[in-house]
Structure formats: structure tokens, C-alpha cells
Design an enzyme around this catalytic site. Structure first.
Site, PDB file in Angstrom:
ATOM      1  CB  THR A   1     -49.054  67.738   2.139  1.00 37.08           C
ATOM      2  OG1 THR A   1     -49.578  69.282   1.567  1.00 37.08           O
ATOM      3  CG2 THR A   1     -48.004  67.489   1.647  1.00 37.08           C
TER       4      THR A   1
ATOM      5  CD  GLN B   1     -49.660  71.707  -1.615  1.00 36.89           C
ATOM      6  OE1 GLN B   1     -50.539  71.579  -2.409  1.00 36.89           O
ATOM      7  NE2 GLN B   1     -49.745  72.436  -0.792  1.00 36.89           N
TER       8      GLN B   1
ATOM      9  CD  GLN C   1     -46.366  71.996  -4.796  1.00 40.85           C
ATOM     10  OE1 GLN C   1     -46.954  72.543  -5.839  1.00 40.85           O
ATOM     11  NE2 GLN C   1     -46.779  72.785  -3.754  1.00 40.85           N
ATOM     12  CG  ASP C   2     -45.157  69.170  -1.085  1.00 41.95           C
ATOM     13  OD1 ASP C   2     -44.311  70.031  -1.277  1.00 41.95           O
ATOM     14  OD2 ASP C   2     -46.161  69.580  -0.575  1.00 41.95           O
TER      15      ASP C   2
ATOM     16  CG  ASP D   1     -41.309  73.709  -1.373  1.00 50.45           C
ATOM     17  OD1 ASP D   1     -40.462  74.482  -1.804  1.00 50.45           O
ATOM     18  OD2 ASP D   1     -42.666  74.262  -0.970  1.00 50.45           O
TER      19      ASP D   1
ATOM     20  NE  ARG E   1     -40.655  77.347  -1.444  1.00 51.12           N
ATOM     21  CZ  ARG E   1     -41.937  77.648  -1.602  1.00 51.12           C
ATOM     22  NH1 ARG E   1     -41.952  79.089  -1.668  1.00 51.12           N
ATOM     23  NH2 ARG E   1     -42.849  76.717  -2.019  1.00 51.12           N
TER      24      ARG E   1
ATOM     25  CD1 TRP F   1     -43.553  75.232   4.987  1.00 53.01           C
ATOM     26  CD2 TRP F   1     -42.581  72.999   5.650  1.00 53.01           C
ATOM     27  NE1 TRP F   1     -44.446  74.493   5.339  1.00 53.01           N
ATOM     28  CE2 TRP F   1     -44.280  73.061   5.446  1.00 53.01           C
ATOM     29  CE3 TRP F   1     -42.113  71.909   6.030  1.00 53.01           C
ATOM     30  CZ2 TRP F   1     -44.885  72.155   6.116  1.00 53.01           C
ATOM     31  CZ3 TRP F   1     -42.931  70.982   6.199  1.00 53.01           C
ATOM     32  CH2 TRP F   1     -44.280  70.930   6.484  1.00 53.01           C
TER      33      TRP F   1
END
Length: 553
Positions: free
Chosen positions: A316, A346, A368-369, A390, A458, A460
Site C-alpha cells: 500500500t 489497495q 481503495q486507499d 478505507d 471503521r 484500522w
């Protein structure tokens, strides 16, 4: 022996014991007289006393020095952490050939080299700060840099987990360094507490500032008057110009950044004008390349784009289209993009660990990310952020103000989560604050709103901290508001998720989660902990400016 006699004897024994304990408590000094017990006494104040005792005994091998104050303890803890981190860094360099067996090993090894180098860099900054007696920095600065050092070590470990490298042991020292940094964070926090003004005094100061301040000048106090004018100016004199068509000094953004890195002195602002165009490259602003400003021709017309992602063998961390580490970075009128798509996992568009950085009128676009607000203090103003899972994550102290946040269409069966905050230690001064912003569905999500759940965040990490304040929440947000980590009860009692005076179709908190760590905030004093002033500590460590700014609620 009669009952009365027995009672009298017991009373005498209890009285004697109480007097003995009181006398003993009067005899206990602030710290013990012998050197070894002195170290034990002080180390027992830390979260990891065993590690503390071992390393402080190494510093004090002759057993002649006695710790007299927490300032000495704090300095010794940071010094020990730095010494061990330097060994940890060297071990990783020396093990290079043994570690690199596959492409995945190479990716993680590259991340960890950079992250360990940055850990040593920030521990050195912290120790220098403490040695100078806070003339040029504060305990808040030290806490930020210690938090960053800890985050870097954790990010190295996360990369190995992401690429499923079971045999990647970067250093035998990583656990010890982690525990010593945690000890340093815990002790340094005591110094921050003594800096803070009483809530009433802080509230009065905020009220006074609101009288003179205007929304247009809503920047942190550490953002100087000169730099505010620089952002507001329609014509900025650039040191170098980047243009794809060859009309500038360079054709790539990285060439412009490399020119900035070659400066002998980096204390003044270096402006790079990136003309309109799509720049297909991955850029890096290294940790010693400070005070760089990237100015585009508008977020719709100046775009830096890449497509690195986890499915193609990147961590990531290393997937980022733009990786920013140099201090005081500014970006304006530019878009950072990752086009890997929702199926590639990611895929970071922007990764920033730039301390005291500002992103103004920028686009940050991915799935994502999307945005890795990795570490340190960051401020985003009037930015447009797009993603799915996320998509605002990391362990910075970061405020998003007057931003537009758009959830996109994820893979079938996926839910969207806007934030995933990475605060792993309760003493880290980090968190995500979304303030006076708008959260809506992107055009591609609108047709399937009834099939996709979207959550504000959420957890992590164990002590995740996110607050959404005075923000418009459209109907895409799930009534429960927040999601568990992969369906588990992880961190539900140690996280801090909060909402304050939001508005819109999904602002009502009646159906929100009932977790111990969730807060429907009603007290403005509690909410004010997540403003620019408090979360970014703007008033405490940079000179005041005559330019007005709104740093409160």
C-alpha cells in the site's frame, strides 16, 4: 482471653500498622537513593518498564547518575530509542542480500529502508528538540515526531503482512525500539498536559478569534501570512516550470522536484508551476526536500496519475502516485490520481507524511486507499476526494475542512468506508477530523445506492480516532454510521468515533452504533479537541500572524 481484650489487641495492632505505613510513606523520596533502584522507580512510570530498565541501565553502566526529573527520563528514553533504531537501520542495510528472495521481498525491503531511515530522522529531531530546551520546538512537536517514528515501524511490518512474506524479519531490534518509543510518548504526554490552557480560557480565546476571522482565511495558525497570500494569488512567480509540451524548464514533475532537492538551503519556499496536462509518473518528495510548493493550473487540468496497486506486487505504501515526506509541503490546483480501479485492491493516489503541510483546491482520486494521510500534521482545504474502501486512512493528525468527499461504486458485494484511522498507541496525538465538509455519492454510485452500504469509518488500529463535525451527510451513509473491522468486535471499546452538529439526510444519530467508543457529541468543548487549534496544535508552536484565520468550531 476475653472478647473485649481481643478487640483491644486488634485495635492496637491496626493502629500500629497504620502509623508504620504513614511513617514509611513520609520517608519515601520522589525517587530512590541508589542508582539501580532509581532507574527502576522511574521506569515503572512507563508502559514497558522492563525494556526501559534494560536500556537505561546500559546508558548508566557505572551506576553513578541518578534521574532527578522527568525531563531527564524523557531524554534518556528518546536517546535509547534512537541508538537502537540506528542499529535497527544498520541491520536492515546489512541484511539486504539475505532478505531479497522475490519481488515481494524487494518491495517490502525498499519500504522498510525508507521507513527506518525516517524513524532515525524523526528521533534525531526529537532529541535535538529536547536538548535545545524547547526554544525552537515544543512538547507537541516532540509528540508528533515520536508518533511518526512509531508509525513508520508499524508501516514496515504492515507491508510484509500485506504481501504475505512470513520470513521477513527486518530487524531483531524493532520490538525494542517500538516499546522505547511508546515509553517516550507516554512520558512526553505529561509535558503536553502542562502546556494546555484551561477549557474556559481556551473557549474565550476561540470566541475572540471568531469575531475577527473570516471563513475565506480558514487556515491553521502555523500557515504564515505570506503563504496565505501565496495561495490566494492568481499569479505566482515560480522558480521552475514543468510542461509536457516542452515549453517549461522540465517535462516531468519529478525533474522539477529533483531541482528543488539540489538547493543548498531549503528554508525558503521553492515554487514549481506544473502546467496543464496529464503527467503519467510516480513522484517522490524526499524527507530533506523541504518547503516545496506544487502549483497546477486547476484540479481538472493538471493531473499527476499512476496505477500502482497491491495486486501487481506493490505494498500500500509503495503504490502511491505521489509520496510526500519533505516538511512544509504545499499543493494547490492539482489532482493526484490512481487509476488502478476497484478490482486491484489497495492503490494510493496520494501518500503524505509531510509535517505542517497544506493541500488546497486539490483533487485526490482513486478507489481503495485513495489518500494515505500517513503521519504528522496535515491540513486539507477545499479538496475533492474520491474513493471506495478505507479511502482516507493513515495515522496523521489531519483536518479536512470545506472539502467534498465522494464515495464511488466499489466491487459487487463490497461496502464503502470513508475512513480507516491507524492510531495504534493511546499516547499518539493523531486522528482524522472532517470539518465543515460535504459527504455525497459520486455519479457512478448513485444508480446502485440501494445495493451499497457506505460508512463514515471503521477502526484500522486499536485506538482509531475519527470525528465528523458540522458536515453535510447525504443519504448514502448507512443509518448505523460506522462499521466494524471485518465483522469483529476489534477496538470497539478503545476507539473514539464522534459526530458533532452534522446536517443532511443521514445526520441523525439515533440509529448509530452503540459501541462504547462511539460518541454523539453535544458538548462544544469536547468537539473543539478536533479543530485545527487542538488537533494540529496551531496556537502552541508557531509565531502568531496578523492575517485572520478561523481555527475553532
Amino acid at each position: 482471653m476475653g472478647r473485649i481484650t481481643m478487640l483491644l489487641i486488634r485495635l492496637l495492632l491496626v493502629s500500629s500498622l497504620v502509623l508504620s505505613m504513614a511513617s514509611a510513606s513520609r520517608r519515601v523520596p520522589s525517587s530512590p537513593s541508589s542508582s539501580s533502584s532509581n532507574i527502576d522507580w522511574w521506569c515503572n512510570l512507563t508502559p514497558h518498564p522492563g525494556t526501559c530498565k534494560y536500556y537505561l541501565a546500559q546508558i548508566n553502566q557505572n551506576h553513578t547518575t541518578k534521574i532527578k526529573h522527568k525531563t531527564e527520563l524523557r531524554e534518556m528514553l528518546v536517546q535509547s530509542a534512537l541508538e537502537e533504531a540506528t542499529i535497527m537501520q544498520k541491520e536492515l542495510h546489512d541484511l539486504e542480500q539475505k532478505l531479497i528472495k522475490t519481488k515481494n521481498h524487494e518491495a517490502v525491503h525498499g519500504d522498510c529502508l525508507k521507513l527506518y531511515d525516517n524513524t532515525v530522522f524523526h528521533l534525531k529531531r526529537t532529541l535535538q528538540c529536547l536538548n535545545e530546551g524547547h526554544h525552537n520546538c515544543s512538547a507537541v512537536d516532540a509528540q508528533t515526531w515520536l508518533s511518526t517514528a512509531l508509525t513508520n515501524i508499524q508501516t514496515c511490518q504492515t507491508g510484509a503482512e500485506e504481501l504475505s512474506i512470513q520470513d521477513f524479519n527486518a530487524s531483531s531490534k524493532s520490538t525494542n525500539v517500538t516499546e522505547m518509543v511508546r515509553n517516550s510518548l507516554a512520558i512526553n504526554l505529561e509535558f503536553i498536559k502542562t502546556m494546555k490552557r484551561p477549557p474556559q480560557e481556551e473557549a474565550e480565546a476561540e470566541a475572540e478569534s471568531e469575531v475577527e476571522e473570516t471563513e475565506e482565511d480558514d487556515f491553521p495558525s502555523w500557515f504564515s501570512g505570506h503563504e496565505r497570500k501565496l495561495l490566494a494569488s492568481s499569479e505566482i512567480k515560480a522558480h521552475v516550470v514543468v510542461a509536457k509540451d516542452g515549453s517549461g524548464d522540465f517535462k516531468t514533475v519529478q525533474e522539477g522536484l529533483d531541482a528543488a532537492a539540489k538547493r543548498a538551503v531549503k528554508t525558503s519556499r521553492f515554487v514549481i508551476h506544473v502546467k496543464k496536462g496529464v503527467y503519467r509518473e510516480n513522484i517522490e518528495v524526499e524527507k530533506n526536500n523541504d518547503n516545496v510548493m506544487l502549483v497546477g493550473d486547476g484540479m481538472r487540468t493538471t493531473i499527476i496519475t499512476g496505477s500502482r496497486n497491491s495486486k501487481d506486487g506493490y505494498t500500500t505504501y509503495s503504490s502511491a502516485t505521489a509520496g510526500i515526506d519533505g516538511l512544509h509541503f504545499i499543493a494547490r490546483d492539482i489532482t493526484f490520481q490512481n487509476t488502478a480501479g476497484p478490482a486491484k485492491g489497495q492503490a494510493v493516489a496520494l501518500r503524505s507524511a509531510s509535517d505542517l503541510s497544506v493541500f488546497y483546491k486539490c483533487g485526490i482520486v482513486g478507489y481503495q486507499d485513495t489518500l494515505m494521510a500517513h503521519a504528522q500534521r496535515q491540513f486539507y482545504r477545499q479538496c475533492y476526494i474520491y474513493g471506495t474502501v478505507d479511502f482516507i486512512f493513515g495515522n496523521a493528525a489531519v483536518v479536512f475542512q470545506n472539502c467534498h468527499i465522494f464515495a464511488r461504486r466499489p466491487l459487487d458485494g463490497q461496502a464503502n468506508t470513508i475512513t480507516a484511522q491507524g492510531r495504534g498507541d493511546p499516547f499518539q496525538n493523531t486522528g482524522i477530523s472532517i470539518h465543515k465538509s460535504v459527504i455525497k455519492a459520486a455519479p457512478d454510485l448513485v444508480p446502485v445506492l440501494d445495493k451499497v452500504q457506505t460508512f463514515l469509518g471503521r477502526p484500522w488500529q486499536q485506538n482509531a480516532r475519527v470525528v465528523v463535525m458540522r458536515t453535510y451527510l447525504d443519504s448514502l451513509i448507512s443509518p448505523s454510521g460506522w462499521d466494524e473491522w471485518n465483522g469483529s468486535n476489534f477496538a470497539l471499546d478503545t476507539l473514539y468515533f464522534g459526530e458533532y452538529e452534522n446536517y443532511g439526510p443521514r445526520a441523525d444519530t439515533k440509529q448509530r452504533v452503540k459501541w462504547p467508543g462511539y460518541h454523539a457529541i453535544s458538548n462544544p468543548n469536547e468537539a473543539s479537541q478536533f479543530t485545527v487549534t487542538s488537533l494540529l496544535a496551531g496556537r502552541t508552536w508557531l509565531p502568531t500572524t496578523s492575517v485572520p484565520f478561523n481555527s475553532g468550531l
